[in-house]
Design a protein around this motif. Structure first.
Motif, mmCIF file in Angstrom:
data_model
loop_
_atom_site.group_PDB
_atom_site.id
_atom_site.type_symbol
_atom_site.label_atom_id
_atom_site.label_comp_id
_atom_site.label_asym_id
_atom_site.label_seq_id
_atom_site.Cartn_x
_atom_site.Cartn_y
_atom_site.Cartn_z
ATOM 1 N N PHE A 183 2.048 -12.723 -13.139
ATOM 2 C CA PHE A 183 1.931 -11.426 -13.811
ATOM 3 C C PHE A 183 3.105 -10.497 -13.581
ATOM 4 C CE2 PHE A 183 -1.007 -10.150 -10.199
ATOM 5 C CZ PHE A 183 -0.324 -9.024 -9.761
ATOM 6 N N GLY A 184 3.914 -10.684 -12.550
ATOM 7 C CA GLY A 184 5.095 -9.861 -12.350
ATOM 8 C C GLY A 184 4.924 -8.825 -11.259
ATOM 9 N N ILE A 185 5.790 -7.807 -11.292
ATOM 10 C CA ILE A 185 5.770 -6.721 -10.320
ATOM 11 C C ILE A 185 5.167 -5.510 -11.011
ATOM 12 C CG2 ILE A 185 7.150 -5.234 -8.831
ATOM 13 C CD1 ILE A 185 9.276 -7.528 -8.827
ATOM 14 N N GLN A 186 3.964 -5.123 -10.596
ATOM 15 C CA GLN A 186 3.290 -3.959 -11.171
ATOM 16 C C GLN A 186 3.487 -2.773 -10.239
ATOM 17 O OE1 GLN A 186 -0.774 -5.286 -11.769
ATOM 18 N NE2 GLN A 186 -0.287 -6.004 -13.813
ATOM 19 N N VAL A 187 3.933 -1.661 -10.803
ATOM 20 C CA VAL A 187 4.236 -0.471 -10.015
ATOM 21 C C VAL A 187 3.265 0.631 -10.412
ATOM 22 C CG1 VAL A 187 6.070 1.059 -9.237
ATOM 23 C CG2 VAL A 187 6.652 -1.191 -10.160
ATOM 24 N N ALA A 188 2.445 1.066 -9.455
ATOM 25 C CA ALA A 188 1.445 2.096 -9.707
ATOM 26 C C ALA A 188 2.056 3.483 -9.555
ATOM 27 C CB ALA A 188 0.279 1.916 -8.736
ATOM 28 N N SER A 189 1.290 4.506 -9.932
ATOM 29 C CA SER A 189 1.751 5.892 -9.821
ATOM 30 C C SER A 189 2.299 6.172 -8.429
ATOM 31 C CB SER A 189 0.605 6.855 -10.119
ATOM 32 O OG SER A 189 0.274 6.775 -11.485
ATOM 33 N N LEU A 190 3.445 6.815 -8.388
ATOM 34 C CA LEU A 190 4.178 7.197 -7.184
ATOM 35 C C LEU A 190 4.832 6.012 -6.471
ATOM 36 C CD1 LEU A 190 1.763 9.913 -5.743
ATOM 37 C CD2 LEU A 190 3.690 10.209 -7.301
ATOM 38 N N ALA A 213 0.817 -1.214 0.000
ATOM 39 C CA ALA A 213 0.000 0.000 0.000
ATOM 40 C C ALA A 213 0.851 1.265 0.000
ATOM 41 C CB ALA A 213 -0.919 -0.005 1.220
ATOM 42 N N GLU A 214 0.247 2.358 -0.441
ATOM 43 C CA GLU A 214 0.894 3.658 -0.387
ATOM 44 C C GLU A 214 1.287 3.932 1.065
ATOM 45 O OE1 GLU A 214 -0.146 8.315 -1.411
ATOM 46 O OE2 GLU A 214 -1.412 6.725 -2.230
ATOM 47 N N GLY A 215 2.505 4.401 1.275
ATOM 48 C CA GLY A 215 2.998 4.682 2.616
ATOM 49 C C GLY A 215 3.661 3.494 3.293
ATOM 50 N N ALA A 216 3.580 2.312 2.698
ATOM 51 C CA ALA A 216 4.191 1.110 3.273
ATOM 52 C C ALA A 216 5.440 0.726 2.488
ATOM 53 C CB ALA A 216 3.204 -0.048 3.264
ATOM 54 N N GLY A 225 3.396 1.651 -2.749
ATOM 55 C CA GLY A 225 4.355 2.242 -1.818
ATOM 56 C C GLY A 225 5.764 1.986 -2.312
ATOM 57 N N VAL A 226 6.553 1.237 -1.492
ATOM 58 C CA VAL A 226 7.957 0.983 -1.812
ATOM 59 C C VAL A 226 8.256 -0.506 -1.655
ATOM 60 C CG1 VAL A 226 10.358 1.513 -1.203
ATOM 61 C CG2 VAL A 226 8.601 3.298 -1.009
ATOM 62 N N LEU A 227 8.921 -1.080 -2.661
ATOM 63 C CA LEU A 227 9.423 -2.448 -2.610
ATOM 64 C C LEU A 227 10.940 -2.382 -2.701
ATOM 65 C CD1 LEU A 227 9.267 -5.578 -2.779
ATOM 66 C CD2 LEU A 227 9.017 -5.300 -5.263
ATOM 67 N N VAL A 228 11.624 -2.959 -1.695
ATOM 68 C CA VAL A 228 13.084 -2.997 -1.691
ATOM 69 C C VAL A 228 13.509 -4.456 -1.566
ATOM 70 C CG1 VAL A 228 15.192 -2.283 -0.510
ATOM 71 C CG2 VAL A 228 13.238 -0.726 -0.599
ATOM 72 N N ALA A 229 14.192 -4.965 -2.580
ATOM 73 C CA ALA A 229 14.761 -6.312 -2.542
ATOM 74 C C ALA A 229 16.266 -6.139 -2.442
ATOM 75 C CB ALA A 229 14.365 -7.104 -3.772
ATOM 76 N N LYS A 230 16.812 -6.398 -1.255
ATOM 77 C CA LYS A 230 18.226 -6.149 -0.985
ATOM 78 C C LYS A 230 18.995 -7.454 -0.964
ATOM 79 C CE LYS A 230 18.068 -4.195 2.978
ATOM 80 N NZ LYS A 230 18.292 -3.413 4.199
ATOM 81 N N GLY A 231 19.260 -8.005 -2.143
ATOM 82 C CA GLY A 231 20.066 -9.204 -2.217
ATOM 83 C C GLY A 231 21.533 -8.870 -2.032
ATOM 84 N N ALA A 232 22.361 -9.891 -2.162
ATOM 85 C CA ALA A 232 23.809 -9.714 -2.068
ATOM 86 C C ALA A 232 24.451 -10.615 -3.125
ATOM 87 C CB ALA A 232 24.293 -10.104 -0.670
ATOM 88 N N ALA A 233 25.705 -10.359 -3.438
ATOM 89 C CA ALA A 233 26.415 -11.219 -4.388
ATOM 90 C C ALA A 233 26.380 -12.653 -3.863
ATOM 91 C CB ALA A 233 27.852 -10.737 -4.554
ATOM 92 N N GLY A 234 25.898 -13.582 -4.695
ATOM 93 C CA GLY A 234 25.780 -14.975 -4.294
ATOM 94 C C GLY A 234 24.524 -15.296 -3.498
ATOM 95 N N GLU A 235 23.783 -14.283 -3.097
ATOM 96 C CA GLU A 235 22.524 -14.462 -2.358
ATOM 97 C C GLU A 235 21.465 -13.506 -2.894
ATOM 98 O OE1 GLU A 235 22.789 -15.592 2.103
ATOM 99 O OE2 GLU A 235 24.149 -13.897 1.768
ATOM 100 N N PRO A 236 21.060 -13.672 -4.156
ATOM 101 C CA PRO A 236 20.073 -12.742 -4.710
ATOM 102 C C PRO A 236 18.695 -12.944 -4.084
ATOM 103 C CG PRO A 236 20.397 -14.568 -6.207
ATOM 104 C CD PRO A 236 21.411 -14.732 -5.094
ATOM 105 N N VAL A 237 17.870 -11.930 -4.211
ATOM 106 C CA VAL A 237 16.436 -12.077 -3.951
ATOM 107 C C VAL A 237 15.851 -12.508 -5.283
ATOM 108 C CG1 VAL A 237 14.288 -10.885 -3.407
ATOM 109 C CG2 VAL A 237 16.364 -10.362 -2.115
ATOM 110 N N THR A 238 15.085 -13.609 -5.287
ATOM 111 C CA THR A 238 14.572 -14.163 -6.541
ATOM 112 C C THR A 238 13.057 -14.145 -6.548
ATOM 113 O OG1 THR A 238 16.507 -15.613 -6.686
ATOM 114 C CG2 THR A 238 14.627 -16.177 -8.072
ATOM 115 N N PHE A 239 12.490 -13.627 -7.637
ATOM 116 C CA PHE A 239 11.052 -13.632 -7.899
ATOM 117 C C PHE A 239 10.861 -14.554 -9.105
ATOM 118 C CE2 PHE A 239 12.318 -9.526 -6.259
ATOM 119 C CZ PHE A 239 11.334 -9.168 -5.357
#
Length: 181
Positions: free
Chosen positions: A75-82, A23-26, A48-62
């Protein structure tokens, strides 16, 4: 998700069979080594904000949860206005559109791979911004990037390869430095 949430590395793998909405603000933060597997028709909507903070050898995988994954399984990662998406050492695979963005969004990609999707990045709105460093956008069934709207893209040290269409450009402005298309 209507408040800040962190998915720690200790979770390992998560099966998602519906739509996760940030949600917006989250902010949803995903730590290194987490794999999110999506069932058919599932995905993430970001207001709102999605942060996937992987590392070399330890990616975040979708990726797809299918036994035999293929492009467009989820369907993937859909990003709305803002909305804002920051992927660092991440992989997005088997989605219809790995990143599907509308008006006034910000996508920040670092050491990220978008492969085996229908489209790697689709931004059909205006006033969006994509900043990508050291990324691979490859083997997507339709296009690496589909960017017909009036958005701005900065790409450094990126490879966009093995897609039927590398980059489809409309009114967008793309600046590339040391990239292979």
């Amino acid at each position: 998700i209507d408040q800040n949430l962190v998915i720690p590395s200790s979770v390992g793998e998560i099966l998602i069979d519906g739509t996760v909405t940030v949600a917006e603000g989250a902010m949803l933060t995903i730590e290194p080594g987490v794999t999110l597997k999506f069932a058919a028709g599932a995905g993430i909507e970001v207001y709102g904000v999605l942060v996937a903070k992987g590392a070399a050898g330890e990616p975040v995988t979708f990726m797809s949860s299918a036994d035999t994954p293929a492009s467009s399984d989820w369907f993937g990662i859909q990003v709305a206005s803002l909305g804002v998406v920051h992927l660092k050492y991440a992989e997005v695979r088997h989605a219809a559109k790995a990143l599907d963005a509308s008006n006034v969004v910000r996508l920040i990609l670092q050491n990220t791979t978008l492969r085996d999707n229908g489209i790697g990045i689709s931004m059909e709105g205006y006033a969006g911004e994509v900043i990508a460093r050291n990324c691979l956008i490859a083997n997507n069934a339709q296009a690496g990037m589909y960017v017909p709207g009036g958005s701005v893209y900065w790409l450094w040290n990126c490879t966009i390869a093995e897609n039927p269409i590398g980059i489809h450009i409309g009114d967008s402005r793309i600046t590339m430095d040391n990239c292979i298309v």
